[in-house]
Design a protein around this motif. Structure first.
Motif, short mmCIF file in Angstrom:
data_model
loop_
_atom_site.label_atom_id
_atom_site.label_comp_id
_atom_site.label_asym_id
_atom_site.label_seq_id
_atom_site.Cartn_x
_atom_site.Cartn_y
_atom_site.Cartn_z
N VAL A 135 0.87 -1.19 0.00
CA VAL A 135 0.00 0.00 0.00
C VAL A 135 0.90 1.23 0.00
CG1 VAL A 135 -1.80 1.26 1.22
CG2 VAL A 135 -1.80 -1.25 1.25
N ASN A 136 0.75 2.08 -1.00
CA ASN A 136 1.71 3.18 -1.14
C ASN A 136 1.44 4.30 -0.14
OD1 ASN A 136 -0.24 4.93 -2.24
ND2 ASN A 136 0.74 5.08 -4.24
N MET A 137 2.37 5.22 -0.06
CA MET A 137 2.29 6.29 0.94
C MET A 137 1.07 7.16 0.73
SD MET A 137 4.76 9.57 1.51
CE MET A 137 3.68 10.56 0.47
N ASP A 138 0.73 7.44 -0.52
CA ASP A 138 -0.40 8.32 -0.79
C ASP A 138 -1.71 7.69 -0.34
OD1 ASP A 138 1.06 10.51 -2.29
OD2 ASP A 138 1.62 8.77 -3.46
N ALA A 139 -1.84 6.38 -0.53
CA ALA A 139 -3.04 5.70 -0.03
C ALA A 139 -3.08 5.74 1.49
CB ALA A 139 -3.07 4.26 -0.53
N ARG A 140 -1.94 5.55 2.14
CA ARG A 140 -1.92 5.52 3.60
C ARG A 140 -2.32 6.87 4.19
NH1 ARG A 140 3.28 3.16 2.49
NH2 ARG A 140 4.35 4.86 3.58
N THR A 141 -1.83 7.97 3.60
CA THR A 141 -2.17 9.27 4.17
C THR A 141 -3.64 9.59 3.99
OG1 THR A 141 -1.65 11.63 4.20
CG2 THR A 141 -1.40 10.55 2.10
N VAL A 142 -4.24 9.19 2.86
CA VAL A 142 -5.67 9.43 2.67
C VAL A 142 -6.49 8.55 3.61
CG1 VAL A 142 -7.58 9.45 1.03
CG2 VAL A 142 -5.32 10.13 0.27
N LEU A 143 -6.10 7.29 3.77
CA LEU A 143 -6.81 6.39 4.69
C LEU A 143 -6.78 6.92 6.12
CD1 LEU A 143 -5.56 2.95 3.35
CD2 LEU A 143 -7.93 3.76 3.31
N SER A 144 -5.71 7.61 6.50
CA SER A 144 -5.63 8.15 7.86
C SER A 144 -6.67 9.23 8.11
CB SER A 144 -4.22 8.71 8.13
OG SER A 144 -4.04 9.96 7.48
N CYS A 145 -7.24 9.79 7.04
CA CYS A 145 -8.25 10.85 7.18
C CYS A 145 -9.65 10.30 7.41
CB CYS A 145 -8.24 11.74 5.93
SG CYS A 145 -6.68 12.58 5.62
N LEU A 146 -9.84 8.99 7.34
CA LEU A 146 -11.15 8.42 7.63
C LEU A 146 -11.56 8.79 9.05
CD1 LEU A 146 -11.06 4.86 6.05
CD2 LEU A 146 -12.81 6.59 5.64
N PRO A 147 -12.82 9.16 9.26
CA PRO A 147 -13.26 9.63 10.59
C PRO A 147 -13.43 8.47 11.58
CG PRO A 147 -15.09 9.67 9.05
CD PRO A 147 -13.88 9.30 8.25
N PHE A 148 -12.31 8.02 12.12
CA PHE A 148 -12.33 6.91 13.08
C PHE A 148 -12.62 7.38 14.50
CE2 PHE A 148 -10.53 4.11 9.91
CZ PHE A 148 -10.96 2.87 10.32
N ALA A 149 -12.49 8.67 14.79
CA ALA A 149 -12.70 9.16 16.16
C ALA A 149 -14.19 9.36 16.40
CB ALA A 149 -11.94 10.47 16.38
N ASP A 150 -14.88 8.27 16.71
CA ASP A 150 -16.33 8.31 16.82
C ASP A 150 -16.80 7.25 17.81
OD1 ASP A 150 -19.19 7.50 15.98
OD2 ASP A 150 -18.86 9.34 14.84
N ALA A 151 -17.66 7.65 18.74
CA ALA A 151 -18.13 6.71 19.75
C ALA A 151 -18.90 5.55 19.12
CB ALA A 151 -19.01 7.44 20.77
N GLY A 152 -19.69 5.85 18.10
CA GLY A 152 -20.46 4.78 17.45
C GLY A 152 -19.58 3.73 16.82
N LEU A 153 -18.48 4.17 16.22
CA LEU A 153 -17.55 3.23 15.61
C LEU A 153 -16.95 2.30 16.65
CD1 LEU A 153 -16.01 2.29 13.10
CD2 LEU A 153 -14.32 4.05 13.54
N ALA A 154 -16.60 2.84 17.82
CA ALA A 154 -16.04 2.02 18.88
C ALA A 154 -17.02 0.94 19.31
CB ALA A 154 -15.65 2.90 20.08
N ARG A 155 -18.30 1.31 19.40
CA ARG A 155 -19.29 0.30 19.79
C ARG A 155 -19.41 -0.80 18.75
NH1 ARG A 155 -21.83 5.04 21.74
NH2 ARG A 155 -22.98 5.32 19.79
N GLU A 156 -19.36 -0.43 17.47
CA GLU A 156 -19.48 -1.43 16.41
C GLU A 156 -18.27 -2.36 16.36
OE1 GLU A 156 -22.09 -2.12 14.67
OE2 GLU A 156 -23.22 -0.49 15.57
N LEU A 157 -17.09 -1.84 16.71
CA LEU A 157 -15.87 -2.64 16.65
C LEU A 157 -15.58 -3.34 17.98
CD1 LEU A 157 -13.64 -0.07 14.77
CD2 LEU A 157 -14.42 -2.25 13.85
#
Length: 480
Positions: free
Chosen positions: A217-239
């Motif tokens: 996975v190249n660097m450009d894909a990694r930096t864009v993937l890091s922008c996914l909104p993971f800081a979310d209480a609902g996501l924590a409950r689902e995971l």
């Protein structure tokens, strides 16, 4: 996605992160490892004096393209009073235009999928890697080169506001780029997209599996993937679920969970670091840089360490342009990029470093705990050795939660690779003026803003998110 509730968004991301779709994985591996004719490319190292279309400025020796666009290799002098190395000179890439790194997403049966492409860059040591949907400089997408248009660019040039999942300008390597920024975007589409052979829709779980493998996975894909909104209480409950490190990791994406420092305290710490550290940079002629030697072949440091500036002649099977030449930075030695991590009150924290680099827009950005090339330390003062390097290099396998060798940007750097690591630690007195424990949800929230988190830390953030599948060190490899 932006128009839906945060709960809906969290559910779609969680479903995508857990969707491996095993019956399709063999087909994905074949696609990744046996790319078609469209991905063919040769990249030969050639003398700098043989680069077609590039000119050496007679007054300074700077290398620039005859169009006046793309980028320039110039000289830079940097001063950091009080640092172990307080003054030095180096070549650096100046690329003031803003490029687009764009990831197109769609929802299929309640699961997010992302349009990834197989892209071969001249600096990739292993050929093709998984890249975002669009990866283009302004010179490329405005077709200064007179070549083909960039596929799917229209989704990112004029995105609908309701379809924007992420949109932020981020820096790149501050040691090799002077104030380089790219627009990192994730756009959700409701329309039908029929991609050509070098593109494929993948779930986040499938991309996370690819992140477990070296140089995939190249660097450009990694930096864009890091922008996914993971800081979310609902996501924590689902995971939710699991124990130990994974439980702390899952809790760390819930922004309501406790953290060692409040976000306001972290912002004040960053502001203080930017005010406390002083860095002075000035342009210098590329010819005659102290301790650097120029020949017809390359530009290199007299020690034989750090990096060279070399020329590359490229022939591509299917790109916007089928042949071009360019200078590239070729580093010496493999780097180490690592976060020390530990649960604090049951929430995973990483030890972030307020790091000064000459190419940053605003003095410092948050970096991994360790970011260096160990071989280069041989010619530096002893106190230039990173404080936690021995803790990282001495970690036993039972403490390594993520490990993979990943390539840096293959469009400007030739065979640049770093060993990316997440090491669980029990160190107590780690914090100092330039180091702080940061909860993962705080780091993810800072990524939503420009110039707070450097590209190496963003890569590691994407790698940490890939561990949500619970498969442990480096995630589960794609089936062979």
């Amino acid at each position: 996605m932006a128009a839906r509730t945060r709960r809906d968004r969290a559910l779609a991301i969680a479903r995508s992160a857990s969707a491996i779709r095993a019956p399709e994985s063999d087909a994905v591996r074949r696609w990744l490892t046996t790319p078609g004719p469209a991905s063919r490319m040769t990249a030969d190292v050639v003398p700098l004096t043989a680069l077609q279309g590039w000119r050496r400025d007679p007054a300074t020796g700077d290398l620039h393209h005859e169009s006046g666009r793309f980028f320039t290799v110039q000289g830079l002098t940097a001063e950091i009073p009080g640092a172990p190395v307080d003054r030095w000179s180096q070549p650096i890439i100046s690329q003031p235009e803003i490029g687009i790194l764009g990831l197109l997403a769609r929802e299929s049966d309640g699961v997010l999928e992302f349009l990834m492409q197989l892209k071969r860059e001249p600096g990739n040591h292993n050929g093709v890697q998984l890249a975002p949907t669009v990866q283009a400089t302004r010179s490329n997408y405005t077709r200064v080169h007179g070549g083909r248009s960039v596929p799917f660019l229209e989704f990112f040039r004029d995105p609908p506001p309701h379809g924007l999942v992420a949109d932020v300008r981020q820096s790149e390597q501050g040691a090799w780029f002077f104030r380089k920024r790219n627009r990192n975007m994730i756009v959700l589409t409701d329309g039908h997209v029929d991609p050509p052979e070098e593109f494929r829709w993948l779930t986040l779980g499938q991309v996370h599996r690819a992140l477990a493998e070296d140089d995939l996975v190249n660097m450009d894909a990694r930096t864009v993937l890091s922008c996914l909104p993971f800081a979310d209480a609902g996501l924590a409950r689902e995971l939710g679920g699991g124990s130990g490190f994974r439980a702390a990791l899952v809790r760390s994406c819930d922004e309501d969970e406790p953290s060692r420092h409040t976000t306001d305290d972290l912002l004040m710490w960053i502001t203080d670091a930017r005010s406390r550290h002083e860095i002075r940079t000035s342009r210098a002629p590329l010819d005659g840089l102290p301790h650097w030697r120029r020949t017809d072949e390359k530009i290199s440091h007299e020690s034989g360490l750090f990096f060279d500036v070399v020329g590359v002649d490229v022939r591509a099977g299917k790109r916007e342009v089928l042949r071009w030449a360019q200078p590239m930075i070729r580093p010496h030695g493999e780097g180490v990029v690592a976060f020390l991590a530990k649960p604090i009150d049951g929430v995973l924290h990483v030890l972030a470093h307020a790091r000064v680099e000459p190419g940053y827009v605003d003095v410092i950005e948050l970096a991994p705990t360790v970011q260096c090339t160990p071989a280069n330390l041989a010619c530096l003062p002893a106190d230039a050795r990173p404080p936690f390097l021995d803790e990282v290099l001495g970690a036993g396998p039972e403490r390594i939660r993520y490990a993979a060798t990943l390539s840096e940007e293959g469009g400007r750097f030739h065979h640049a690779r770093n060993r990316y690591l997440v090491v669980e630690t029990d160190v107590e007195d780690a914090e100092s003026g330039d180091y702080r424990w940061v909860a993962l949800h705080q780091l993810a929230a800072l990524v939503r803003h420009s110039h707070y988190v450097n590209v190496q830390a963003r890569s590691l953030l994407a790698c940490l998110h890939s561990l949500f599948g619970g498969s442990g060190r480096g995630g589960a490899a794609l089936p062979t």
